[in-house]
Design an enzyme around this catalytic site. Structure first.
Site, PDB file in Angstrom:
ATOM      1  N   LYS A 127       0.835  -1.209   0.000  1.00 58.15           N
ATOM      2  CA  LYS A 127       0.000   0.000   0.000  1.00 58.15           C
ATOM      3  C   LYS A 127       0.870   1.259   0.000  1.00 58.15           C
ATOM      4  O   LYS A 127       0.468   2.269  -0.575  1.00 58.15           O
ATOM      5  CB  LYS A 127      -0.939   0.032   1.221  1.00 58.15           C
ATOM      6  CG  LYS A 127      -1.923  -1.099   1.266  1.00 58.15           C
ATOM      7  CD  LYS A 127      -3.223  -0.789   0.559  1.00 58.15           C
ATOM      8  CE  LYS A 127      -4.068  -2.037   0.501  1.00 58.15           C
ATOM      9  NZ  LYS A 127      -5.048  -2.115  -0.530  1.00 58.15           N
ATOM     10  N   LYS A 170      -2.972 -10.417  -7.260  1.00 57.12           N
ATOM     11  CA  LYS A 170      -4.232 -10.762  -6.584  1.00 57.12           C
ATOM     12  C   LYS A 170      -5.408  -9.959  -7.142  1.00 57.12           C
ATOM     13  O   LYS A 170      -5.250  -8.770  -7.413  1.00 57.12           O
ATOM     14  CB  LYS A 170      -4.048 -10.447  -5.088  1.00 57.12           C
ATOM     15  CG  LYS A 170      -5.093 -11.018  -4.176  1.00 57.12           C
ATOM     16  CD  LYS A 170      -4.954 -10.479  -2.744  1.00 57.12           C
ATOM     17  CE  LYS A 170      -5.504  -9.078  -2.640  1.00 57.12           C
ATOM     18  NZ  LYS A 170      -6.156  -8.736  -1.366  1.00 57.12           N
ATOM     19  N   LYS A 211     -10.190  -5.196  -5.010  1.00 56.97           N
ATOM     20  CA  LYS A 211     -11.248  -4.214  -5.269  1.00 56.97           C
ATOM     21  C   LYS A 211     -10.692  -2.847  -5.586  1.00 56.97           C
ATOM     22  O   LYS A 211     -11.326  -2.062  -6.272  1.00 56.97           O
ATOM     23  CB  LYS A 211     -12.224  -4.142  -4.098  1.00 56.97           C
ATOM     24  CG  LYS A 211     -11.639  -3.852  -2.735  1.00 56.97           C
ATOM     25  CD  LYS A 211     -12.793  -3.592  -1.781  1.00 56.97           C
ATOM     26  CE  LYS A 211     -12.756  -4.404  -0.521  1.00 56.97           C
ATOM     27  NZ  LYS A 211     -11.831  -3.860   0.487  1.00 56.97           N
TER      28      LYS A 211
HETATM   29  P1  ATP Z   1      -7.994  -3.567  -1.171  1.00 54.73           P
HETATM   30  O1  ATP Z   1      -7.660  -3.704  -2.607  1.00 54.73           O
HETATM   31  O2  ATP Z   1      -8.771  -2.329  -0.847  1.00 54.73           O
HETATM   32  O3  ATP Z   1      -6.824  -3.763  -0.259  1.00 54.73           O
HETATM   33  P2  ATP Z   1      -9.017  -6.255  -1.324  1.00 54.73           P
HETATM   34  O4  ATP Z   1      -9.750  -6.399  -2.597  1.00 54.73           O
HETATM   35  O5  ATP Z   1      -7.653  -6.836  -1.257  1.00 54.73           O
HETATM   36  O6  ATP Z   1      -9.009  -4.743  -0.842  1.00 54.73           O
HETATM   37  P3  ATP Z   1      -9.930  -6.852   1.281  1.00 54.73           P
HETATM   38  O7  ATP Z   1     -10.952  -5.956   1.787  1.00 54.73           O
HETATM   39  O8  ATP Z   1      -8.518  -6.604   1.693  1.00 54.73           O
HETATM   40  O9  ATP Z   1      -9.975  -6.938  -0.273  1.00 54.73           O
HETATM   41  O10 ATP Z   1     -10.275  -8.346   1.641  1.00 54.73           O
HETATM   42  C1  ATP Z   1     -11.462  -8.830   2.180  1.00 54.73           C
HETATM   43  C2  ATP Z   1     -11.312 -10.291   2.510  1.00 54.73           C
HETATM   44  O11 ATP Z   1     -11.300 -11.040   1.324  1.00 54.73           O
HETATM   45  C3  ATP Z   1     -10.022 -10.631   3.240  1.00 54.73           C
HETATM   46  O12 ATP Z   1     -10.268 -11.703   4.125  1.00 54.73           O
HETATM   47  C4  ATP Z   1      -9.102 -11.069   2.138  1.00 54.73           C
HETATM   48  O13 ATP Z   1      -8.131 -11.967   2.579  1.00 54.73           O
HETATM   49  C5  ATP Z   1     -10.076 -11.732   1.168  1.00 54.73           C
HETATM   50  N1  ATP Z   1      -9.646 -11.538  -0.212  1.00 54.73           N
HETATM   51  C6  ATP Z   1      -9.504 -10.341  -0.864  1.00 54.73           C
HETATM   52  N2  ATP Z   1      -9.085 -10.528  -2.117  1.00 54.73           N
HETATM   53  C7  ATP Z   1      -8.972 -11.871  -2.273  1.00 54.73           C
HETATM   54  C8  ATP Z   1      -8.581 -12.702  -3.370  1.00 54.73           C
HETATM   55  N3  ATP Z   1      -8.219 -12.183  -4.524  1.00 54.73           N
HETATM   56  N4  ATP Z   1      -8.589 -14.039  -3.195  1.00 54.73           N
HETATM   57  C9  ATP Z   1      -8.976 -14.584  -2.022  1.00 54.73           C
HETATM   58  N5  ATP Z   1      -9.352 -13.864  -0.946  1.00 54.73           N
HETATM   59  C10 ATP Z   1      -9.343 -12.524  -1.063  1.00 54.73           C
END
Ligand code: ATP
Ligand code: LTN
Length: 333
Positions: free
Chosen positions: A115, A197, A200
């Site tokens: 980040k 990964k 969002k």
């Molecule tokens: P950001 O991009 O804002 O950091 P993010 O898309 O990575 O957000 P989070 O809010 O960090 O999503 O994650 C919510 C939950 O979903 C967490 O438990 C995280 O481990 C899981 N998660 C997020 N993205 C994935 C993914 N691509 N595959 C599996 N689990 C995920």
């Protein structure tokens, strides 16, 4: 005597729209466990502001996220659903735990490094101490398990380390939590770049499927998904990351094993395989999207849910916070 139910807790920041990754990596597991466990799930709005947010969007997304949690199968009668900032004990314990986490430990967090690289103009203190607030979120409720995707494993391990350190000084105050990570779907990769990964906050590049995407959008995203120059469906994440990611998604939504998927598509190219995965995802997400849209129109219902959730959560959280304040030597009010 009847054995006490085990506890589960998790949260997601409303920093963007929920994705297929957050559903398969985390929420799907939450919904499946409501009967067996005492469950707490929240919208981590305090965490969301570690990256600059538009206030109106943050408010809207927090409510949408609640509607989506319920639409994913989290029955508010069986799960405690709340907004993190409504339960003031999170911020309070978060401060205390700041004083029990080491600079070196926090510096090693992958999410902080990622980040800060992506937000070079806003590497704020909150981004750095984020895991202390997350540890507070968890430890307030003394959960046995924290269901998250693989990327959050490191944070749950740090929470464990902070709890152990605190217990080492003051006796058994905190229960040591374990991450609860699914076997299939713990790390869904981007459809446009299968080496990173699905996330969002990187929604624009065509690699992220949102829970609320229309069937047309989902079909288009899967049709364009990056694969490789071969033509057969085979699971090999190192050599065939795109195809393997699609197989993981297909396996997670249909329950089929990798062997079964390879057999199903034997002799057929990606032109058949990619739309089939898209179709399976569309059918999984359709009822969620429809129910969430319906719930979003019922603000009074959502308000009732988050108010009741905060009241219940606050009651539990206060017990732990009082104990902590007493242990560290604060004068009782
Ligand atoms: P950001 O991009 O804002 O950091 P993010 O898309 O990575 O957000 P989070 O809010 O960090 O999503 O994650 C919510 C939950 O979903 C967490 O438990 C995280 O481990 C899981 N998660 C997020 N993205 C994935 C993914 N691509 N595959 C599996 N689990 C995920
Ligand atoms: N850090 C998590 C969100 C989160 C969380 C939590 C998860 C905040 N507090 C407590 C589990 C338990 C993320 O970035 N996905």
């Amino acid at each position: 005597m009847e054995e006490a139910k085990k506890t589960m807790l998790s949260g997601i920041k409303p920093s963007g729209d929920l994705t297929l990754g957050s559903y398969l990596g985390a929420i799907k597991n939450w919904a499946a466990r409501a009967e067996e466990y005492d469950c707490y799930y929240f919208m981590a709005d305090l965490h969301a502001i570690t990256v600059r947010q538009n206030p109106a969007d943050l408010r809207r997304r927090t409510l949408e996220q609640l509607a989506q949690y319920i639409a994913c199968g989290l029955d508010p009668e069986k799960n405690t659903l709340f907004i993190q900032s409504h339960v003031h004990q999170h911020a309070e314990l978060g401060w205390v735990l700041n004083c029990y986490a080491m600079f070196g430990e926090l510096s090693r967090m992958t999410q902080f490094k990622d980040k800060s690289a992506k937000n070079a103009d806003n590497i704020n203190g909150g981004l750095f101490t984020y895991p202390c607030l997350m540890a507070a979120d968890i430890l307030l409720y003394q959960p046995d398990y924290v269901p998250v995707g693989d990327d959050q494993r490191q944070h749950v391990e740090l929470c464990h380390a902070i709890a152990r350190r605190f217990n080492g000084v003051y006796g058994d105050v905190f229960k040591l939590p374990e991450p609860y990570i699914p076997k299939v779907g713990a790390r869904i990769m981007s459809l446009s770049d299968p080496t990173s990964k699905m996330s969002k906050s990187e929604e624009e590049n065509g690699g992220t499927v949102l829970l609320m995407d229309t069937p047309e959008t989902i079909a288009r995203l899967f049709k364009r998904a990056v694969t490789d120059s071969e033509t057969f469906v085979h699971y090999d994440p190192a050599r065939k990351p795109g195809v393997s990611n699609l197989m993981t998604i297909y396996s997670a939504v249909t329950g089929k094993s990798y062997d079964k998927i390879e057999a199903e598509f034997a002799g057929q190219g990606y032109g058949v395989f990619k739309p089939a995965v898209g179709e399976a995802v569309i059918e999984t997400l359709r009822p969620i999207r429809e129910e969430a849209s319906r719930l979003m129109k019922d603000k009074a219902y959502l308000e009732g849910v988050y108010r009741a959730g905060a009241e219940k959560a606050s009651h539990i959280a206060e017990k732990t916070l009082r104990k902590v304040y007493k242990k560290v030597g604060f004068v009782a009010r």
